[in-house]
Motif scaffolding. Structure first.
Motif, PDB file in Angstrom:
ATOM      1  N   PRO A 137     -45.087 -31.181 -15.190  1.00 54.94           N
ATOM      2  CA  PRO A 137     -44.655 -32.458 -14.604  1.00 54.94           C
ATOM      3  C   PRO A 137     -43.188 -32.750 -14.912  1.00 54.94           C
ATOM      4  N   ILE A 138     -42.598 -33.573 -14.055  1.00 55.07           N
ATOM      5  CA  ILE A 138     -41.229 -34.040 -14.278  1.00 55.07           C
ATOM      6  C   ILE A 138     -41.100 -35.432 -13.681  1.00 55.07           C
ATOM      7  N   THR A 139     -40.293 -36.273 -14.310  1.00 53.52           N
ATOM      8  CA  THR A 139     -40.014 -37.604 -13.790  1.00 53.52           C
ATOM      9  C   THR A 139     -38.529 -37.718 -13.489  1.00 53.52           C
ATOM     10  N   ILE A 140     -38.207 -38.109 -12.249  1.00 53.90           N
ATOM     11  CA  ILE A 140     -36.812 -38.272 -11.844  1.00 53.90           C
ATOM     12  C   ILE A 140     -36.464 -39.754 -11.891  1.00 53.90           C
ATOM     13  N   LEU A 141     -35.453 -40.101 -12.682  1.00 54.03           N
ATOM     14  CA  LEU A 141     -34.987 -41.481 -12.830  1.00 54.03           C
ATOM     15  C   LEU A 141     -33.707 -41.684 -12.029  1.00 54.03           C
ATOM     16  N   ASN A 142     -33.396 -42.945 -11.744  1.00 58.01           N
ATOM     17  CA  ASN A 142     -32.111 -43.231 -11.122  1.00 58.01           C
ATOM     18  C   ASN A 142     -30.988 -42.951 -12.114  1.00 58.01           C
ATOM     19  N   ASP A 143     -29.806 -42.683 -11.619  1.00 55.75           N
ATOM     20  CA  ASP A 143     -28.701 -42.334 -12.510  1.00 55.75           C
ATOM     21  C   ASP A 143     -27.777 -43.509 -12.810  1.00 55.75           C
ATOM     22  N   THR A 144     -28.062 -44.679 -12.234  1.00 55.16           N
ATOM     23  CA  THR A 144     -27.255 -45.867 -12.534  1.00 55.16           C
ATOM     24  C   THR A 144     -28.185 -47.065 -12.736  1.00 55.16           C
TER      25      THR A 144
END
Length: 344
Positions: free
Chosen positions: A103-110
């Protein structure tokens, strides 16, 4: 003979049961290593993948996928949606194929920007309305209200608060959000798993529809081609307006994590504006990837309405194209506020 047959059948049945219970999915000989810190990556970062081959198989080829899209060992994540995903490696070796996942979670960068507001006007609003959703159409305000035995669909003169048209939902339905598209009103119910479609002019019920993977109905909005549906989680579902089938979804995330309680929604200038249940603000969401771009703090508004025992939370946001302004209200509020959004 009958005894033999009985014990033979019993033995075979137990053998099959035993084989079935002991049958386990074979564990992959491979595993996936990434540069994700605690499983998290941010948008625009480069995902680095390494295949761990503990048994030293001679590998013919490996195909990597992220949610069904082919990726390379080094992939920039800018084109992917935010939220939880699965990386899959399909490994071919020795005329065999095995699959490994992680699994992986992608977060916003700002982080989200913080906005506030200015009040342009305040209009009367029915203090008994447990507001679930509002939307403008041809200059009038349409409202869906909730609570069992109280739920309604209404057309309102927003300047006077006069109810032009109203119908009651059946007592066993709890009304939720609504949206209007192609002269049809779409209205959700909460836990009943059913939505209704009405003629916008007559309020005649045209049809109903069932939910798919979303278990509850909270809010609706549309961009003229797609209907967006919230279910109280971080998910916003994309519905085909003709079939009302949930085709896909986005997950609402900031640079820190997921945002749950997405409720009433409105499509405004290419973005989704969404109330969060039990919160005094509105999130502005990028519909392409689920990123929270900004948050509007409406917390002072509740003090500007009549304080009474049934007063509840901020809920209800609508864009009026005739005035090019945003309107907000709340559950059992006696005012509807026309506001201008201001960046701090």
């Amino acid at each position: 003979m009958r005894i033999f047959n009985f014990f033979t059948i019993l033995f075979l049945g137990l053998l099959l049961l035993s084989c079935g219970s002991n049958a386990k999915k074979k564990k992959s000989d491979f595993s996936i290593l990434t540069n994700a810190e605690k499983g998290n990556m941010t948008l625009h970062e480069t995902l680095d993948i390494e295949l761990k081959n503990t048994k030293n198989h001679i590998i013919d080829s490996v195909i990597y996928q992220l949610d069904g899209k082919h990726i390379q060992e080094h992939t920039v994540l800018s084109e992917f949606k935010l939220g939880k995903h699965i990386i899959e490696a399909t490994v071919y070796f020795n005329n065999e194929k095995q699959i490994a996942t992680t699994p992986i979670t992608i977060l916003n960068d700002t982080p989200p920007k913080i906005y506030t507001y200015k009040i342009i006007n305040a209009y009367p609003h029915d203090i008994t309305s447990y507001t679930q959703g509002i939307e403008f159409f041809n200059g009038n305000l349409y409202e869906s209200t909730g609570q069992y035995k109280e739920s309604k669909l209404r057309k309102i003169d927003y300047k006077t608060g006069e109810v032009i048209k109203s119908i009651d939902l059946a007592d066993d339905y709890f009304g939720e959000g609504l949206t209007i598209l192609h002269n049809k009103i779409y209205q959700l119910t909460w836990r009943e798993g059913t939505g209704f479609v009405y003629d916008v002019n007559t309020f005649d019920k045209l049809s109903s529809f069932k939910y798919g993977n979303s278990k509850e109905g909270w809010g609706l909005c549309n961009n003229d081609t797609t209907i967006y549906k919230s279910d109280g989680t971080e998910h916003i579902w994309l519905l085909d307006p003709d079939t009302l089938v949930e085709q896909s979804f986005i997950q609402v995330y900031t640079n820190k994590g997921k945002i749950v309680g997405i409720n009433e929604m409105e499509w405004i200038h290419g973005k989704i504006y969404a109330n969060r249940y039990q919160k005094d603000g509105v999130a502005i969401i990028n519909p392409d990837n689920g990123a929270v771009i900004a948050v509007i703090d409406f917390s002072p508004l509740k003090q500007k309405v009549t304080q009474h025992q049934g007063l509840d939370v901020l809920n209800g946001i609508a864009y009026n194209p005739e005035t090019n302004s945003i309107f907000v209200t709340g559950k059992r509020w006696d005012k509807l506020f026309e506001v201008e959004i201001v960046e701090q």
